[in-house]
Structures are given as structure tokens and as C-alpha cells.
Design an enzyme around this catalytic site. Structure first.
Site, PDB file in Angstrom:
ATOM      1  N   GLY A  42      60.482  45.867  15.220  1.00  0.00           N
ATOM      2  CA  GLY A  42      60.405  44.893  16.308  1.00  0.00           C
ATOM      3  C   GLY A  42      58.972  44.716  16.756  1.00  0.00           C
ATOM      4  N   GLU A  43      58.783  44.466  18.034  1.00  0.00           N
ATOM      5  CA  GLU A  43      57.484  44.264  18.688  1.00  0.00           C
ATOM      6  C   GLU A  43      56.596  43.263  17.957  1.00  0.00           C
ATOM      7  OE1 GLU A  43      54.694  48.113  17.491  1.00  0.00           O
ATOM      8  OE2 GLU A  43      56.385  48.481  18.824  1.00  0.00           O
TER       9      GLU A  43
END
Length: 337
Positions: A304-305
Site C-alpha cells: 500500500g502507501e
């Protein structure tokens, strides 16, 4: 810029009047592409990618000079049900890590010359547990959408959005199921690495959320009932980018679920978006198929991120550099085939 909406109906009005790609720039880029010093189609998908980018930027020989990455963070009421292998306080801890430059996304943003912005959305107040009530009131989801909208730099020429939020693969699975159909098991994955018992909890939570909010009539209402603040913020940023004709590289499963809420409301809402990568989260491929997007990369990422989309920025930069920087046959004095 202050967001041009204060109700979900006003967001729906924006989605009904979206700008399109510039056809003249698209056609001019396509015409240039066939004159470049290479066999036709030799750069494969890079050619289509660069032409798509040129159309959205409105120039036949574009450059990428100001990419922006935004990471939004939010907390979720459903986290208390044990849907993640990590506690909810990790969200705030990771925000500090982003701000101090210690996360993967910091390194990737620096590698590809992107500005990185981080926005934490009311971490001290998680969304409601969507098995018991809508995750957000209309005022709360509007506030989150506006945060995303206002976070977009109007001078950016590529936008990437990512997220951090313990429990958000569960809300993304619920949102994807609500928008595109199927059983909870079709959409629920292991997220941060839950065991079989944790996976069963996630599936139960999603099933209960879907049953409770079955009457949510479009993607925006589904986002309100089943999403999270960071998910709504990503949707707001993607929508703002469309109005600014800024091309978007979509990140993983959660980002694509946010984008899906826009597409469920307006089928053409994601024409300015390309899927940056296929993540290892089990149902991301199913979601990309529902969005009609083919990923640029497939590296087994599940962080993610915005990390996967940040890596795909290098692919887009290479595609655009070839379109705009290569010589044509006439310029190079090379005989065309």
C-alpha cells in the site's frame, strides 16, 4: 483550492460533467509516434501510454516535471473486531514514519522525483463500525472528499494517491463487493497477513456490512456507508485530478476500491487513470478487471502507501520521454521502412 461541493448530490453533479481528453493533442501524439525512429509498435504498451498521457495533458510532446504522490491515513471502527494483524495505533505510528522520511514511499518518491504529501484524517476518531451503522455521516464523507480534492497540487502533471489505515483492506473489500457484486469471499484477502481465523472474521464483517447497507444506491453512498476517511480522500483527489486533466496512476486494492466508487457513480469517471500495478492482495486482479484496467507492473507488492504506483511512475516517465525526445525518421535522416 476550496472544493466546489458541500453535499454528495453536488459531487454527483460534478461526475455528470467531467472533462474529456484533448482529441487534437492525442491525435498529434499518435501521428508523431508513427514517425519515430523505431519499427511500428516496437515500444509496445509504452506507445499507447505516452499518447494517452499527451491527450490528457493537452500537448503532443509532453514532459513529466511535477509528479505528486499523496498518502492519506485514516482509522476504522471495524478494526476493533480483529480484522487486521496489527493494532489501530499503527496508523498514527506509520504517519510519523512517513513524515520523518523512513517509509518505502519516501524512498520511491525521491527516486522518481515526486513531491510527497501526507494527510492524516482525524485519526483520533475512527469511522463507525459499518456492521452497526454507516461508516460516515454525509458531513464526514464530504469532509474527507474535500480533503482529497484540496490536497491535489494544481501544478502537478501526474498524480498518485495511496493510503495507510489499519482495517482498510476490509472496508475496501466491502466497498468493492457493494459496487461490483459477488460474495465476501470473492473480495476479502489476508491484508496485513491475518491467519485463517482472521480471514473468517473479515468475511463475516464484510457480509454484515453489505447486508446492513444493501440499499446504498450508488458508489458515493456505498463509500459513505462502507468506506473510510482515507478511502474517500483518495476518491476526492482522483476526481479533482480529472477536472484538472492530471493523469492518475492507481495504486493497489484499496486505492482501486476508492476509484471504483467513482466509476460506479459515473461509468467514465476513470478515463484519466491507469493501473500502476497488480498487487498481491488476493482480489486486486478481480477489481482491476471490474475497472477495465490492465496493470503496468506485477511485482507481488502488498504494502500500500502508493508504493506500487510510485514504481510505475518510472514506466510512465520512460514512455513520455520516448514520445517527446526521440527523433523522427526525417529529423535523424534515417530511411523509414
Amino acid at each position: 483550492m476550496t472544493a466546489a461541493f458541500s453535499t454528495l448530490d453536488e459531487v454527483r453533479d460534478i461526475l455528470r460533467a467531467l472533462p474529456e481528453s484533448d482529441a487534437k493533442s492525442f491525435d498529434a501524439a499518435a501521428a508523431r509516434n508513427v514517425q519515430l525512429t523505431k519499427p511500428p509498435g516496437a515500444l509496445g504498451r509504452l506507445e499507447d501510454l505516452a499518447i494517452w498521457y499527451a491527450g490528457w495533458r493537452g500537448v503532443a510532446t509532453p514532459k513529466i516535471e511535477a509528479p505528486q504522490i499523496i498518502v492519506f491515513a485514516g482509522n476504522h471502527g471495524i478494526a476493533a473486531q480483529g480484522v487486521s494483524a496489527f493494532p489501530a495505533e499503527v496508523t498514527a505510528q506509520m504517519v510519523l514514519n512517513f513524515q520523518h522520511g523512513g517509509a518505502a514511499i519516501n524512498q520511491l518518491a525521491a527516486t522518481f522525483g515526486a513531491k510527497l504529501d501526507v494527510h492524516a484524517l482525524t485519526l483520533e476518531q475512527p469511522t463507525a463500525d459499518f456492521t452497526q451503522a454507516p461508516a460516515m455521516s454525509e458531513a464526514e464523507v464530504i469532509d474527507a472528499l474535500r480533503t482529497g480534492w484540496q490536497a491535489v497540487d494544481e501544478t502537478a502533471d501526474v498524480l498518485i494517491v495511496g493510503e495507510m489505515g489499519i482495517g482498510n483492506t476490509t472496508c475496501a473489500a466491502a466497498l468493492a463487493a457493494a459496487c461490483f457484486g459477488g460474495a465476501p469471499a470473492d473480495w476479502v484477502g489476508r491484508g496485513t497477513g491475518v491467519d485463517d481465523a482472521g480471514l473468517a472474521i473479515k468475511q463475516r464483517v464484510v457480509a454484515e456490512g453489505l447486508a446492513r447497507h444493501a440499499t446504498a444506491h450508488d458508489g458515493l453512498e456505498k463509500l459513505r456507508c462502507l468506506g473510510g476517511r482515507e478511502v474517500a480522500a483518495m476518491a476526492g483527489a482522483i476526481l479533482r485530478a480529472r477536472l484538472l486533466r492530471i493523469p492518475v496512476l492507481l495504486d493497489g486494492f484499496i486505492c482501486c476500491a476508492a476509484a471504483g466508487s467513482l466509476m460506479h457513480t459515473a461509468p467514465d469517471a476513470l478515463a484519466h487513470c491507469v493501473a500502476g500495478h497488480l498487487s498481491a492482495e488476493g482480489s486486486h486482479d478481480r477489481l482491476l478487471h471490474a475497472l477495465g484496467k490492465e496493470p503496468l507492473l506485477s511485482l507481488g507488492l502488498r504494502l500500500g502507501e502508493a508504493s506500487g504506483a510510485a514504481l510505475s511512475l518510472g514506466v510512465l516517465q520512460g514512455a513520455v520521454a520516448c514520445l517527446s525526445g526521440m527523433a523522427t525518421f526525417a529529423e535523424a535522416g534515417v530511411a523509414a521502412g
